[in-house]
Scaffold this motif. Structure first.
Motif, PDB file in Angstrom:
ATOM      1  N   MET A 249       0.836  -1.181   0.000  1.00 48.92           N
ATOM      2  CA  MET A 249       0.000   0.000   0.000  1.00 48.92           C
ATOM      3  C   MET A 249       0.879   1.242   0.000  1.00 48.92           C
ATOM      4  O   MET A 249       1.853   1.331   0.733  1.00 48.92           O
ATOM      5  CB  MET A 249      -0.897  -0.004   1.228  1.00 48.92           C
ATOM      6  N   THR A 250       0.547   2.207  -0.813  1.00 52.86           N
ATOM      7  CA  THR A 250       1.300   3.449  -0.898  1.00 52.86           C
ATOM      8  C   THR A 250       0.749   4.449   0.097  1.00 52.86           C
ATOM      9  O   THR A 250      -0.460   4.657   0.181  1.00 52.86           O
ATOM     10  CB  THR A 250       1.186   4.045  -2.318  1.00 52.86           C
ATOM     11  N   SER A 251       1.616   5.063   0.884  1.00 43.98           N
ATOM     12  CA  SER A 251       1.160   6.087   1.831  1.00 43.98           C
ATOM     13  C   SER A 251       1.343   7.464   1.206  1.00 43.98           C
ATOM     14  O   SER A 251       2.238   7.692   0.397  1.00 43.98           O
ATOM     15  CB  SER A 251       1.921   5.991   3.138  1.00 43.98           C
ATOM     16  N   VAL A 252       0.472   8.364   1.582  1.00 44.52           N
ATOM     17  CA  VAL A 252       0.500   9.722   1.051  1.00 44.52           C
ATOM     18  C   VAL A 252       0.723  10.687   2.203  1.00 44.52           C
ATOM     19  O   VAL A 252       0.036  10.613   3.222  1.00 44.52           O
ATOM     20  CB  VAL A 252      -0.829  10.067   0.334  1.00 44.52           C
ATOM     21  N   ILE A 253       1.684  11.570   2.044  1.00 41.57           N
ATOM     22  CA  ILE A 253       1.945  12.610   3.030  1.00 41.57           C
ATOM     23  C   ILE A 253       1.621  13.946   2.379  1.00 41.57           C
ATOM     24  O   ILE A 253       2.138  14.260   1.307  1.00 41.57           O
ATOM     25  CB  ILE A 253       3.414  12.596   3.492  1.00 41.57           C
ATOM     26  N   GLN A 254       0.754  14.698   3.024  1.00 42.69           N
ATOM     27  CA  GLN A 254       0.380  16.000   2.482  1.00 42.69           C
ATOM     28  C   GLN A 254       1.240  17.072   3.135  1.00 42.69           C
ATOM     29  O   GLN A 254       1.335  17.142   4.355  1.00 42.69           O
ATOM     30  CB  GLN A 254      -1.090  16.294   2.749  1.00 42.69           C
ATOM     31  N   ARG A 255       1.854  17.909   2.311  1.00 43.10           N
ATOM     32  CA  ARG A 255       2.693  19.001   2.806  1.00 43.10           C
ATOM     33  C   ARG A 255       2.268  20.304   2.153  1.00 43.10           C
ATOM     34  O   ARG A 255       1.804  20.324   1.025  1.00 43.10           O
ATOM     35  CB  ARG A 255       4.157  18.745   2.490  1.00 43.10           C
TER      36      ARG A 255
ATOM     37  N   GLN B 107       8.401  28.069   4.261  1.00 42.98           N
ATOM     38  CA  GLN B 107       7.783  27.320   5.353  1.00 42.98           C
ATOM     39  C   GLN B 107       7.146  26.056   4.812  1.00 42.98           C
ATOM     40  O   GLN B 107       6.424  26.092   3.828  1.00 42.98           O
ATOM     41  CB  GLN B 107       6.714  28.154   6.059  1.00 42.98           C
ATOM     42  N   SER B 108       7.427  24.935   5.479  1.00 43.70           N
ATOM     43  CA  SER B 108       6.788  23.657   5.158  1.00 43.70           C
ATOM     44  C   SER B 108       6.071  23.167   6.411  1.00 43.70           C
ATOM     45  O   SER B 108       6.600  23.262   7.505  1.00 43.70           O
ATOM     46  CB  SER B 108       7.837  22.611   4.761  1.00 43.70           C
TER      47      SER B 108
END
Length: 124
Positions: free
Chosen positions: A1-7, A118-119
């Protein structure tokens, strides 16, 4: 399963502003690497303000100020894909009285341009 990180990434033009709000100027003369290196040496307790932890990273190409806002894990669940179950975070092995979850931000300084990036992201 691919995980998604929102930035989220935003850029700011850094300006100095006096307390009276009358004068402001550029930040080009500030040595951010030196200032953040000095800050890095502060004791841990001196880097915390209102449950927000500040720290710096100075071993990269640009100096970075990191900001971690702690929050409580009440009513948070973990989705355990391996065991096909959902559990309360507070019941997991990751939770302890000495570990806290935090929302984090990083501010990278670009002194040549008087700019800052900024992140923001969630730390789990």
């Amino acid at each position: 399963m691919t995980s998604v990180i929102q930035r989220t990434v935003q850029f700011y033009w850094l300006r100095l502003r006096s307390r009276d709000g009358i004068s402001n100027g550029t930040t080009g003369h500030i040595n951010w690497m030196k200032r953040l290196s000095e800050f890095r040496e502060f004791p841990w307790e001196n880097k915390i303000l209102d449950n927000i932890i500040f720290d710096s990273v100075t071993d990269k190409h640009y100096p970075v100020l990191t900001v971690f806002e702690q929050f409580q894990p009440n009513f948070m669940q973990l989705i355990d894909q391996e065991h096909k179950r959902v559990t309360d975070f507070m019941d997991s092995e990751a939770y302890s009285n000495t570990n806290n979850l935090a929302k984090s931000s990083a501010f990278a300084f670009f002194p040549k341009y008087s700019a800052c990036q900024q992140s923001k992201w969630q730390c789990w």
